[in-house]
Motif scaffolding. Structure first.
Motif, PDB file in Angstrom:
ATOM      1  N   LEU A  50       0.821  -1.205   0.000  1.00 38.40           N
ATOM      2  CA  LEU A  50       0.000   0.000   0.000  1.00 38.40           C
ATOM      3  C   LEU A  50       0.856   1.257   0.000  1.00 38.40           C
ATOM      4  O   LEU A  50       1.990   1.263   0.489  1.00 38.40           O
ATOM      5  N   ALA A  51       0.256   2.329  -0.521  1.00 39.04           N
ATOM      6  CA  ALA A  51       0.894   3.645  -0.462  1.00 39.04           C
ATOM      7  C   ALA A  51       0.758   4.205   0.955  1.00 39.04           C
ATOM      8  O   ALA A  51      -0.050   3.714   1.748  1.00 39.04           O
ATOM      9  N   PRO A  52       1.534   5.223   1.314  1.00 39.07           N
ATOM     10  CA  PRO A  52       1.399   5.820   2.655  1.00 39.07           C
ATOM     11  C   PRO A  52      -0.027   6.288   2.902  1.00 39.07           C
ATOM     12  O   PRO A  52      -0.698   6.795   1.998  1.00 39.07           O
ATOM     13  N   PRO A  53      -0.539   6.138   4.123  1.00 37.27           N
ATOM     14  CA  PRO A  53      -1.921   6.521   4.419  1.00 37.27           C
ATOM     15  C   PRO A  53      -2.112   8.032   4.366  1.00 37.27           C
ATOM     16  O   PRO A  53      -1.213   8.802   4.714  1.00 37.27           O
ATOM     17  N   ALA A  54      -3.299   8.445   3.960  1.00 32.97           N
ATOM     18  CA  ALA A  54      -3.622   9.866   3.876  1.00 32.97           C
ATOM     19  C   ALA A  54      -5.114  10.039   4.081  1.00 32.97           C
ATOM     20  O   ALA A  54      -5.920   9.157   3.769  1.00 32.97           O
ATOM     21  N   GLY A  55      -5.483  11.228   4.622  1.00 29.56           N
ATOM     22  CA  GLY A  55      -6.886  11.598   4.715  1.00 29.56           C
ATOM     23  C   GLY A  55      -7.653  10.945   5.829  1.00 29.56           C
ATOM     24  O   GLY A  55      -8.880  10.875   5.757  1.00 29.56           O
ATOM     25  N   GLY A  56      -6.992  10.451   6.866  1.00 29.56           N
ATOM     26  CA  GLY A  56      -7.709   9.821   7.961  1.00 29.56           C
ATOM     27  C   GLY A  56      -8.261  10.830   8.945  1.00 29.56           C
ATOM     28  O   GLY A  56      -7.870  11.999   8.965  1.00 29.56           O
ATOM     29  N   TYR A  57      -9.195  10.393   9.777  1.00 30.66           N
ATOM     30  CA  TYR A  57      -9.763  11.273  10.801  1.00 30.66           C
ATOM     31  C   TYR A  57      -8.942  11.260  12.081  1.00 30.66           C
ATOM     32  O   TYR A  57      -9.229  11.974  13.023  1.00 30.66           O
ATOM     33  N   ARG A  58      -7.891  10.417  12.115  1.00 27.89           N
ATOM     34  CA  ARG A  58      -6.963  10.392  13.240  1.00 27.89           C
ATOM     35  C   ARG A  58      -5.630   9.863  12.723  1.00 27.89           C
ATOM     36  O   ARG A  58      -5.571   9.228  11.658  1.00 27.89           O
ATOM     37  N   PRO A  59      -4.525  10.099  13.435  1.00 29.60           N
ATOM     38  CA  PRO A  59      -3.228   9.607  12.958  1.00 29.60           C
ATOM     39  C   PRO A  59      -3.197   8.078  12.918  1.00 29.60           C
ATOM     40  O   PRO A  59      -3.797   7.401  13.749  1.00 29.60           O
ATOM     41  N   ALA A  60      -2.503   7.544  11.922  1.00 23.83           N
ATOM     42  CA  ALA A  60      -2.348   6.093  11.819  1.00 23.83           C
ATOM     43  C   ALA A  60      -1.440   5.583  12.933  1.00 23.83           C
ATOM     44  O   ALA A  60      -0.644   6.332  13.514  1.00 23.83           O
ATOM     45  N   LEU A  61      -1.544   4.306  13.261  1.00 22.21           N
ATOM     46  CA  LEU A  61      -0.715   3.707  14.300  1.00 22.21           C
ATOM     47  C   LEU A  61       0.744   3.663  13.859  1.00 22.21           C
ATOM     48  O   LEU A  61       1.054   3.553  12.670  1.00 22.21           O
ATOM     49  N   ASP A  62       1.622   3.737  14.834  1.00 17.87           N
ATOM     50  CA  ASP A  62       3.052   3.607  14.556  1.00 17.87           C
ATOM     51  C   ASP A  62       3.384   2.121  14.421  1.00 17.87           C
ATOM     52  O   ASP A  62       3.175   1.353  15.362  1.00 17.87           O
ATOM     53  N   PRO A  63       3.907   1.660  13.265  1.00 17.03           N
ATOM     54  CA  PRO A  63       4.215   0.228  13.124  1.00 17.03           C
ATOM     55  C   PRO A  63       5.237  -0.283  14.131  1.00 17.03           C
ATOM     56  O   PRO A  63       5.231  -1.462  14.481  1.00 17.03           O
ATOM     57  N   GLY A  64       6.116   0.579  14.628  1.00 16.78           N
ATOM     58  CA  GLY A  64       7.108   0.146  15.614  1.00 16.78           C
ATOM     59  C   GLY A  64       8.217  -0.689  14.991  1.00 16.78           C
ATOM     60  O   GLY A  64       8.411  -0.712  13.772  1.00 16.78           O
ATOM     61  N   LYS A  65       8.932  -1.421  15.838  1.00 15.91           N
ATOM     62  CA  LYS A  65      10.058  -2.229  15.383  1.00 15.91           C
ATOM     63  C   LYS A  65       9.575  -3.403  14.533  1.00 15.91           C
ATOM     64  O   LYS A  65       8.497  -3.939  14.771  1.00 15.91           O
ATOM     65  N   PRO A  66      10.388  -3.821  13.569  1.00 17.31           N
ATOM     66  CA  PRO A  66      10.039  -5.050  12.831  1.00 17.31           C
ATOM     67  C   PRO A  66       9.961  -6.237  13.780  1.00 17.31           C
ATOM     68  O   PRO A  66      10.553  -6.238  14.869  1.00 17.31           O
ATOM     69  N   LEU A  67       9.240  -7.259  13.365  1.00 13.35           N
ATOM     70  CA  LEU A  67       9.002  -8.419  14.233  1.00 13.35           C
ATOM     71  C   LEU A  67      10.302  -9.087  14.647  1.00 13.35           C
ATOM     72  O   LEU A  67      10.451  -9.520  15.797  1.00 13.35           O
ATOM     73  N   TRP A  68      11.283  -9.183  13.735  1.00 14.97           N
ATOM     74  CA  TRP A  68      12.520  -9.892  14.048  1.00 14.97           C
ATOM     75  C   TRP A  68      13.402  -9.144  15.020  1.00 14.97           C
ATOM     76  O   TRP A  68      14.382  -9.697  15.522  1.00 14.97           O
ATOM     77  N   ARG A  69      13.065  -7.881  15.333  1.00 12.12           N
ATOM     78  CA  ARG A  69      13.840  -7.106  16.301  1.00 12.12           C
ATOM     79  C   ARG A  69      13.140  -7.004  17.652  1.00 12.12           C
ATOM     80  O   ARG A  69      13.629  -6.314  18.539  1.00 12.12           O
ATOM     81  N   ARG A  70      12.049  -7.700  17.832  1.00 12.61           N
ATOM     82  CA  ARG A  70      11.318  -7.628  19.095  1.00 12.61           C
ATOM     83  C   ARG A  70      11.731  -8.769  20.016  1.00 12.61           C
ATOM     84  O   ARG A  70      12.204  -9.813  19.578  1.00 12.61           O
ATOM     85  N   ALA A  71      11.531  -8.549  21.323  1.00 15.74           N
ATOM     86  CA  ALA A  71      12.012  -9.494  22.337  1.00 15.74           C
ATOM     87  C   ALA A  71      11.440 -10.900  22.163  1.00 15.74           C
ATOM     88  O   ALA A  71      12.185 -11.878  22.260  1.00 15.74           O
ATOM     89  N   PRO A  72      10.124 -11.086  21.902  1.00 16.79           N
ATOM     90  CA  PRO A  72       9.622 -12.464  21.749  1.00 16.79           C
ATOM     91  C   PRO A  72      10.301 -13.229  20.618  1.00 16.79           C
ATOM     92  O   PRO A  72      10.562 -14.426  20.738  1.00 16.79           O
ATOM     93  N   PHE A  73      10.600 -12.532  19.510  1.00 15.78           N
ATOM     94  CA  PHE A  73      11.265 -13.227  18.404  1.00 15.78           C
ATOM     95  C   PHE A  73      12.676 -13.625  18.809  1.00 15.78           C
ATOM     96  O   PHE A  73      13.135 -14.734  18.493  1.00 15.78           O
ATOM     97  N   LEU A  74      13.389 -12.750  19.521  1.00 14.51           N
ATOM     98  CA  LEU A  74      14.751 -13.069  19.954  1.00 14.51           C
ATOM     99  C   LEU A  74      14.746 -14.210  20.970  1.00 14.51           C
ATOM    100  O   LEU A  74      15.641 -15.062  20.957  1.00 14.51           O
ATOM    101  N   LEU A  75      13.730 -14.242  21.852  1.00 11.04           N
ATOM    102  CA  LEU A  75      13.636 -15.337  22.814  1.00 11.04           C
ATOM    103  C   LEU A  75      13.385 -16.666  22.117  1.00 11.04           C
ATOM    104  O   LEU A  75      13.883 -17.710  22.544  1.00 11.04           O
ATOM    105  N   LEU A  76      12.604 -16.642  21.044  1.00 12.08           N
ATOM    106  CA  LEU A  76      12.353 -17.864  20.286  1.00 12.08           C
ATOM    107  C   LEU A  76      13.570 -18.253  19.463  1.00 12.08           C
ATOM    108  O   LEU A  76      13.848 -19.441  19.270  1.00 12.08           O
TER     109      LEU A  76
END
Length: 251
Positions: free
Chosen positions: A132-158
């Motif tokens: 998808l293209a970057p979001p535009a025209g919403g009635y509120r700000p879009a959520l922050d995607p945050g860190k990629p899954l492979w950089r999060r603690a649960p993935f590192l623990l697994l």
């Protein structure tokens, strides 16, 4: 003769679905059409008949369902959140639910098999969001995607036990080569810690008081024979696991 009145233009007004300037008296466009209007603020949806993101209202949005799983020892929970989602809200939802599944989804006999299937099913929605293209025209700000899954603690623990399993195989091979059965050669001294039907030979210095036998002739050599009081080593202590030696008592 008077000029007949001209018919009114159809589709004019502030809600013109094409967003084009509406002619006014004097040929000037109305102030509400001075420029492109954002979706949701007196403007038209870029694709009529389609809905924006369910979380922020932005467009473009993809219809996809993100799934999660929780194993509860005996019970289990199947989670799902259907779209549409814009790019950022979709990636944020995918990463959050997949990250939670990585550490909540394994606690049950069936959940061990359901969890990896759930994670694989989420790869399809992830691919749709990334296109998808970057979001535009919403009635509120879009959520922050945050860190990629492979950089999060649960993935590192697994990933940690998975790496340990992969490293354990070559480590066991090395340990087996180093700590395997000793290969006997003529002149060595050994001690048998087991029985003669199940030998456990330990190579020692001939000066050690614990040494019991000296490795002498190979009985499979032409003309070689063990003395009547000698023992014969197990073939597993030979170089090719078929060679035997005579073991002569030191005292």
């Amino acid at each position: 003769m008077a000029t007949p009145p001209q018919p009114q233009q159809q589709g004019a007004g502030p809600y013109n679905p094409y967003g084009a300037p509406v002619p006014q008296q004097g040929g000037q466009a109305g102030p509400w059409h001075a420029g492109p209007q954002p979706y949701g603020a007196y403007g038209a949806h870029p694709e009529p008949g389609r809905y924006g993101c369910r979380l922020c209202g932005a467009w473009p949005a993809a219809h996809a369902t993100v799934r999660g799983h929780q194993g509860l020892i005996v019970l289990m929970r199947f989670l799902s959140l259907p779209g549409p989602f814009c790019r950022d809200c979709g990636l944020a939802t995918y990463r959050r639910m997949s990250s939670d599944t990585l550490w909540q989804g394994w606690w049950g006999p069936l959940s061990v098999f359901i969890t990896p299937v759930t994670l694989l099913m989420n790869l399809g929605p992830r691919a749709s969001f990334r296109r998808l293209a970057p979001p535009a025209g919403g009635y509120r700000p879009a959520l922050d995607p945050g860190k990629p899954l492979w950089r999060r603690a649960p993935f590192l623990l697994l990933l940690t036990p998975a790496l340990l399993v992969l490293l354990a195989v070559p480590a066991l091979v090395v340990v087996g080569l180093v700590a395997g059965e000793p290969q006997l050669t003529s002149g060595q001294c050994v001690r048998n810690e087991g029985s003669w039907t199940d030998q456990d030979l330990e190579v020692l210095s001939c000066a050690s008081p614990r040494a019991e036998y000296r490795v002498t002739e190979r009985p499979d050599t032409p003309g070689a024979r063990c003395a009547p009081t000698d023992y014969v080593s197990d073939p597993k202590y030979g170089r090719d696991e078929f060679t035997t030696f005579c073991l002569t008592r030191l005292r």
